[in-house]
Every structure is written in C-alpha cells, then in structure tokens.
Write an enzyme that holds these catalytic residues in place. Structure first.
Site, short mmCIF file in Angstrom:
data_model
loop_
_atom_site.label_atom_id
_atom_site.label_comp_id
_atom_site.label_asym_id
_atom_site.label_seq_id
_atom_site.Cartn_x
_atom_site.Cartn_y
_atom_site.Cartn_z
CG HIS A 8 18.59 22.52 -54.07
ND1 HIS A 8 19.22 22.82 -55.26
CD2 HIS A 8 19.22 23.29 -53.12
CE1 HIS A 8 20.16 23.70 -55.05
NE2 HIS A 8 20.19 24.00 -53.75
CG HIS B 184 22.60 25.05 -49.87
ND1 HIS B 184 22.25 24.73 -51.15
CD2 HIS B 184 23.11 23.90 -49.33
CE1 HIS B 184 22.53 23.45 -51.39
NE2 HIS B 184 23.05 22.93 -50.30
CG ASP C 172 23.01 30.69 -51.21
OD1 ASP C 172 22.95 29.60 -50.60
OD2 ASP C 172 22.58 30.83 -52.37
CG HIS C 173 18.95 30.20 -49.73
ND1 HIS C 173 17.83 30.55 -50.45
CD2 HIS C 173 19.88 29.83 -50.65
CE1 HIS C 173 18.07 30.39 -51.75
NE2 HIS C 173 19.31 29.96 -51.89
CG HIS D 28 18.76 31.63 -56.57
ND1 HIS D 28 19.52 30.66 -57.16
CD2 HIS D 28 19.09 31.61 -55.26
CE1 HIS D 28 20.27 30.06 -56.25
NE2 HIS D 28 20.03 30.63 -55.08
CG ASP E 69 18.24 27.65 -54.33
OD1 ASP E 69 17.53 28.65 -54.51
OD2 ASP E 69 19.44 27.71 -54.00
CG HIS F 224 17.90 25.34 -49.53
ND1 HIS F 224 17.30 26.42 -50.16
CD2 HIS F 224 19.17 25.30 -50.02
CE1 HIS F 224 18.15 26.99 -50.98
NE2 HIS F 224 19.30 26.35 -50.91
#
Length: 323
Positions: A149, A74, A76-77, A276, A218, A72
């Site tokens: 999510h 976000h 941090d990914h 995670h 996530d 996804h």
C-alpha cells in the site's frame, strides 16, 4: 442464511461498524469491524465515528478484554481511537487495552492523549507489528503479513483455538477428583492434587484451531497475503474499486472486487466479505458480481451487519446480539 430471533449457537461473530473508503458517504462510516469471541473483542481498524457506531448497536464493551488491531496509519483507519479510548475512560474502564499496529501508532496516541491532557483510567499495552509476527493475545493467535500500500500496511489473521478432547480416564489415573478440578483442566489451567501439579496436557489432546478470521487492511493482492489467508473460515478483504477503475486501484495501491475474489479463491478460504468501498459506487451489487466471477461465497459488509461463524455455516443478521 439470515438469522432472526434467538442467538445462534456460536462463539465468534464479526460486526461491521464502518465500510467506507477514505471518507464517509451513502450511509457508510469509516473503516472498523469488531470480532467477538467467547470473552474478548478484537477491533479491526478504528475510523472516526467508531464509538458512536458501537453505542448505536448497543455493544457493551466497557470492561471486556479488548485488542485494537490497526492495519496502517492513514487517518481513515486510526482517527477514531482517541475518542474511543476517552469514552472508555469516562465510562470507568479499568482493564488494559491492547493495541497492535505499525510503529507510528504508539507515538500518535501518546502525543494525542498528552495534548488533550487525557488521564486514562486504564493502561495501554502496545505491540509494534512487523512482517511475520505471531502473538498470543486475548485468547487468539494473531499472525501478520506486510501488504502493498502507499503506507506500511499489515494484514492480520486471528486463529481461535479450543482445548483438545478431554480424557476422563487420564484424569482418574492421575487421581483428579471429578468436579471443579476437571472443569479447570478443561479450561486450560493446571490444578494441584495432593501436592502434585496436573497440567492440561496430561488429560487433554493438543489445542485445535476452531475458527480463523483474516483481514486485509488496504493493499494490492500479493502471494504473501494469500499464504496468510490460506484456509481461513472468513476473509475480510478491501474492495475499494471496480474493475473498470483498475487504473486507480493500481495508482492508489488498492484492490478491485474481482482481485479480492481471486485472492479468496487462491487462498482456499470458506467465505469472503468485501468492505472499504469507494464513494464512486452507490450500488455495491456491481462489486459483488465482479468478485463472484472469481469466488462464489462472497458477501457485502454493511454498517451494523453481523456475520456469525456457527457450526452449521456462516449466518447473517443485520443487528448484533450482545454477549
């Protein structure tokens, strides 16, 4: 089982480059894991600092087949991708890089690279992911399912296949001479014999699934994900929260360690690796204990830790051995 010294007899490994949730802490980098098959790398998410982790571990990846799978959008990914691509380009990579992820991934990277005036030395091959996608890429069958999510999140399953049993008697009957042509057929390619085409399926049994690795991204647990993960050799599942913080897990659409264990049990996987982790937890043994209330074969991901899917079972080494 822990492995030291000589490399185990195995074709598939997964090395964790980052195991944190949202922000780094306690020596944990942002999310990324690297699956290594016979001749390809599959990166599962790519948080900031991923390229440094790979360099520190001595992973030689400049011109290997590479497919980056993004769950996804976000930060941090995904924020580690531009830096990784630039480093590959500066190192002289010429082979294309495959990227799979939500539709926004293509626009994000094209814009970022354009603004940085980054002229890459290789092509980017984008594949927009959708629920229920099945794609053959870099020697694996990749399947996806939409999770739950706060942003569209896709879970992945990688099935690595090997040729079925080779039948020498069939090859001889088709007048294929013993030698290199047999090896070509066993590798899955057709050969020409006296003007005739002999195909692998003429002398081999159907392809067999050898190893399956699944990755949650996530997400909250769902039945659809259980079906995607069913029977996998190894499931990598987020465990952002402890059961005591289940309210936060519900609010932020994450899973607790106990819920990850329950998903593994329902899916009938062989091994579960938790990753995670929220920075609320310095001691991860709490999450391990909670997951093991639902499923016994649970392991903790850790920066630099490699899990080897070997014939004798799942092996563990604290540093990867590059191929």
């Amino acid at each position: 089982m822990r492995v030291q010294g000589d490399r185990a007899l195995s074709l598939y490994e997964i090395t964790f480059l980052g195991t944190a949730s949202a922000s780094p802490g306690y020596g944990r980098r942002l999310p990324a894991a690297l699956v290594r098959s016979e001749d390809a790398y599959f990166m599962l998410d790519c948080g900031e600092g991923t390229q440094y982790a790979m360099q520190e571990l001595g992973l030689r990846y400049v011109n290997r087949k590479l497919c980056i799978l993004i769950s996804h959008m976000h930060g941090d990914h995904v924020l580690g991708i531009p830096g990784l691509l630039l480093s590959l380009s500066l190192s002289g990579r010429t082979r294309e890089v495959h990227l799979m992820g939500p539709r926004g991934l293509r626009g994000f990277l094209v814009t970022a690279l354009d603004r940085m005036r980054a002229g890459l030395t290789f092509e980017l091959d984008f594949h927009d992911v959708r629920d229920g996608l099945e794609l053959e890429i870099c020697g694996a069958t990749v399947r996806t399912a939409l999770g739950r999510h706060t942003a569209p999140n896709y879970a992945y399953r990688l099935d690595f296949r090997r040729p079925g049993k080779f039948h020498p008697e069939r090859a001889r009957a088709l007048k294929v001479p013993v030698g290199p042509l047999w090896k070509t057929l066993q590798a899955g390619a057709s050969v020409n014999v006296d003007g005739r085409t002999v195909r692998p399926e003429d002398v081999l049994d159907p392809l067999e699934v050898r190893t399956s690795i699944a990755y949650s991204g996530d997400t909250r647990p769902t039945r659809k994900l259980v079906e995607l993960f069913r029977g996998a050799d190894l499931l990598v599942h987020e465990a952002t929260f402890s059961t005591r913080d289940r309210g936060r897990a519900l609010e932020n659409m994450h899973s607790t360690a106990k819920e990850a264990g329950r998903v593994a049990a329902r899916a009938g996987v062989k091994h579960l690796v938790l990753t995670h982790f929220s920075n609320r937890y310095r001691d991860l043994d709490l999450l391990l204990r909670e997951a093991r209330k639902e499923f016994q074969n649970v392991h903790l991901a850790k920066e630099g830790r490699t899990f080897v899917l070997a014939p004798e079972g799942l092996l563990l080494r604290d540093q990867p051995i590059d191929q």
